[in-house]
Design a protein around this motif. Structure first.
Motif, mmCIF file in Angstrom:
data_model
loop_
_atom_site.group_PDB
_atom_site.id
_atom_site.type_symbol
_atom_site.label_atom_id
_atom_site.label_comp_id
_atom_site.label_asym_id
_atom_site.label_seq_id
_atom_site.Cartn_x
_atom_site.Cartn_y
_atom_site.Cartn_z
ATOM 1 N N ARG A 1 40.758 -2.735 29.424
ATOM 2 C CA ARG A 1 40.658 -1.265 28.980
ATOM 3 C C ARG A 1 39.052 -1.379 28.646
ATOM 4 O O ARG A 1 38.459 -2.196 28.001
ATOM 5 C CB ARG A 1 41.191 -1.229 27.664
ATOM 6 N N SER A 2 38.409 -0.126 29.228
ATOM 7 C CA SER A 2 36.918 -0.228 28.893
ATOM 8 C C SER A 2 36.472 1.534 28.731
ATOM 9 O O SER A 2 37.394 2.330 29.293
ATOM 10 C CB SER A 2 36.107 -0.618 30.222
ATOM 11 N N SER A 3 35.515 1.756 28.344
ATOM 12 C CA SER A 3 35.054 3.107 28.034
ATOM 13 C C SER A 3 34.212 3.573 29.288
ATOM 14 O O SER A 3 33.560 2.749 30.002
ATOM 15 C CB SER A 3 34.002 3.226 26.955
ATOM 16 N N LEU A 4 34.287 4.807 29.362
ATOM 17 C CA LEU A 4 33.503 5.468 30.406
ATOM 18 C C LEU A 4 32.304 6.228 29.858
ATOM 19 O O LEU A 4 32.503 6.933 28.791
ATOM 20 C CB LEU A 4 34.218 6.463 31.340
ATOM 21 N N MET A 5 31.076 5.939 30.142
ATOM 22 C CA MET A 5 29.999 6.573 29.594
ATOM 23 C C MET A 5 29.259 7.684 30.466
ATOM 24 O O MET A 5 29.121 7.246 31.711
ATOM 25 C CB MET A 5 28.773 5.296 29.293
ATOM 26 N N GLY A 6 28.577 8.696 29.902
ATOM 27 C CA GLY A 6 28.013 9.748 31.089
ATOM 28 C C GLY A 6 28.309 10.812 30.422
ATOM 29 O O GLY A 6 28.906 11.091 29.185
ATOM 30 N N TYR A 7 27.987 11.927 31.083
ATOM 31 C CA TYR A 7 27.491 12.161 32.429
ATOM 32 C C TYR A 7 26.201 12.270 32.349
ATOM 33 O O TYR A 7 25.681 12.851 31.057
ATOM 34 C CB TYR A 7 28.214 13.416 32.883
ATOM 35 N N LYS A 8 25.641 11.785 33.199
ATOM 36 C CA LYS A 8 24.023 12.095 33.178
ATOM 37 C C LYS A 8 23.603 12.457 34.687
ATOM 38 O O LYS A 8 24.392 12.202 35.726
ATOM 39 C CB LYS A 8 23.183 10.727 32.789
ATOM 40 N N GLU A 9 22.564 13.320 34.574
ATOM 41 C CA GLU A 9 22.062 14.014 36.005
ATOM 42 C C GLU A 9 21.283 12.808 36.701
ATOM 43 O O GLU A 9 20.462 12.438 36.217
ATOM 44 C CB GLU A 9 21.442 15.216 35.665
ATOM 45 N N VAL A 10 21.385 12.859 38.147
ATOM 46 C CA VAL A 10 20.706 11.879 38.815
ATOM 47 C C VAL A 10 20.489 12.729 40.307
ATOM 48 O O VAL A 10 21.125 13.465 40.556
ATOM 49 C CB VAL A 10 21.548 10.676 38.955
ATOM 50 N N GLU A 11 19.705 12.109 41.162
ATOM 51 C CA GLU A 11 19.380 12.332 42.306
ATOM 52 C C GLU A 11 20.764 12.412 43.295
ATOM 53 O O GLU A 11 21.626 11.723 42.896
ATOM 54 C CB GLU A 11 18.304 11.603 43.122
ATOM 55 N N ASN A 12 20.577 13.417 44.110
ATOM 56 C CA ASN A 12 21.713 13.481 44.906
ATOM 57 C C ASN A 12 22.285 12.192 45.859
ATOM 58 O O ASN A 12 23.377 12.062 46.071
ATOM 59 C CB ASN A 12 21.642 14.658 46.231
ATOM 60 N N GLU A 13 21.288 11.458 45.964
ATOM 61 C CA GLU A 13 21.686 10.025 46.663
ATOM 62 C C GLU A 13 22.514 8.900 45.845
ATOM 63 O O GLU A 13 22.647 7.936 46.342
ATOM 64 C CB GLU A 13 20.571 9.578 47.439
ATOM 65 N N THR A 14 22.268 9.215 44.563
ATOM 66 C CA THR A 14 22.731 8.457 43.400
ATOM 67 C C THR A 14 24.331 8.454 43.393
ATOM 68 O O THR A 14 24.579 9.672 42.867
ATOM 69 C CB THR A 14 21.852 8.295 42.181
ATOM 70 N N PHE A 15 25.183 7.577 43.194
ATOM 71 C CA PHE A 15 26.372 7.498 42.889
ATOM 72 C C PHE A 15 26.775 6.298 41.800
ATOM 73 O O PHE A 15 25.899 5.482 41.627
ATOM 74 C CB PHE A 15 27.302 7.059 44.070
ATOM 75 N N ASP A 16 27.914 6.533 41.222
ATOM 76 C CA ASP A 16 28.086 5.526 40.069
ATOM 77 C C ASP A 16 29.776 5.499 40.301
ATOM 78 O O ASP A 16 30.367 6.168 41.151
ATOM 79 C CB ASP A 16 27.811 5.748 38.873
ATOM 80 N N PHE A 17 30.380 4.714 39.026
ATOM 81 C CA PHE A 17 31.758 4.785 39.248
ATOM 82 C C PHE A 17 32.618 6.155 39.258
ATOM 83 O O PHE A 17 33.492 6.078 40.193
ATOM 84 C CB PHE A 17 32.411 3.925 37.915
ATOM 85 N N VAL A 18 32.084 7.107 38.535
ATOM 86 C CA VAL A 18 32.557 8.601 38.720
ATOM 87 C C VAL A 18 31.437 9.167 39.044
ATOM 88 O O VAL A 18 30.263 9.227 38.327
ATOM 89 C CB VAL A 18 33.164 9.154 37.421
ATOM 90 N N THR A 19 31.492 10.003 40.084
ATOM 91 C CA THR A 19 30.328 10.813 40.537
ATOM 92 C C THR A 19 30.876 12.217 40.898
ATOM 93 O O THR A 19 31.784 12.535 41.751
ATOM 94 C CB THR A 19 29.668 10.437 42.041
ATOM 95 N N GLN A 20 30.274 13.278 40.122
ATOM 96 C CA GLN A 20 30.332 14.663 40.745
ATOM 97 C C GLN A 20 29.212 14.897 41.735
ATOM 98 O O GLN A 20 28.134 14.853 41.243
ATOM 99 C CB GLN A 20 30.501 15.764 39.624
ATOM 100 N N ALA A 21 29.483 15.287 42.821
ATOM 101 C CA ALA A 21 28.160 15.530 43.837
ATOM 102 C C ALA A 21 28.607 16.493 44.686
ATOM 103 O O ALA A 21 29.993 17.057 44.851
ATOM 104 C CB ALA A 21 28.099 14.290 44.616
ATOM 105 N N PRO A 22 27.785 17.354 45.575
ATOM 106 C CA PRO A 22 28.066 18.499 46.430
ATOM 107 C C PRO A 22 28.815 17.900 47.595
ATOM 108 O O PRO A 22 29.855 18.535 48.006
ATOM 109 C CB PRO A 22 26.892 18.971 47.070
#
Length: 185
Positions: free
Chosen positions: A98-119
């Motif tokens: 069990r772990s926490s999810l931290m974010g959301y932060k805005e980043v460049e379009n090419e940047t992804f992470d564990f959870v990513t909302q992108a075009p």
């Protein structure tokens, strides 16, 4: 711009969701809907902080592989309001810490992470049969969850998705969010 969230192994951190642990309380009266599934994660929607998305996966990895593409994607996705973690361990993935999810932060379009909302998604296998029918039926890519960004010590044993990623899609008219497909390496 993409919006990303990452995993913090400190499960007591206040974040926008969690991976692992017990089902949220709101599922205690939905046991018929989740029988044969294990709880994977819950995360706040990036476009509505009052709504959450929970994902459950089948008990059987073989069933997951046999049904990994819309309209028969076996992963279950639920949207709901905030719900605390229950004491019910019947649906817990024991090998996922069990772990926490931290974010959301805005980043460049090419940047992804564990959870990513992108075009557009970052696909493991770039074949149009994964998303063509979804698009024909009025769905648009919404966000992805990618095991490539698991921190060390999150798992005991094998990756849940075979070192893969889940691709959520949202219906253009109804707003319904569903697992369009998942891929593995």
């Amino acid at each position: 711009m993409n919006k990303v969230a990452n995993i913090n192994l400190d499960s007591s951190s206040a974040g926008i969701g969690r991976i692992g642990g017990n089902i949220p309380i709101c599922f205690l009266d939905k046991k018929k809907d989740i029988e044969g599934f294990k709880y994977y994660m819950t995360i706040q929607k990036p476009d509505n902080p009052n709504e959450y998305i929970s994902i459950l996966i089948p008990d059987s990895y073989d069933a997951m592989i046999a049904n990994n593409i819309y309209p028969n994607c076996s992963l279950k996705v639920f949207t709901h309001s905030f719900s605390d973690e229950s004491e019910n361990r019947s649906y817990t993935l024991e090998r996922l810490h069990r772990s926490s999810l931290m974010g959301y932060k805005e980043v460049e379009n090419e940047t992804f992470d564990f959870v990513t909302q992108a075009p557009n998604p970052k696909l493991i296998q770039d074949e149009d049969y994964y998303f063509k029918r979804l698009e024909e039926d009025g769905f648009t890519f919404y966000l992805q969850i990618d095991e490539d960004y698991y921190p060390e010590d999150l798992l005991s044993g094998n990756y849940i998705l075979g070192y893969g990623a889940i691709y959520l899609y949202k219906h253009n008219k109804t707003g319904k969010i569903m697992a369009g497909f998942w891929q593995y390496s």
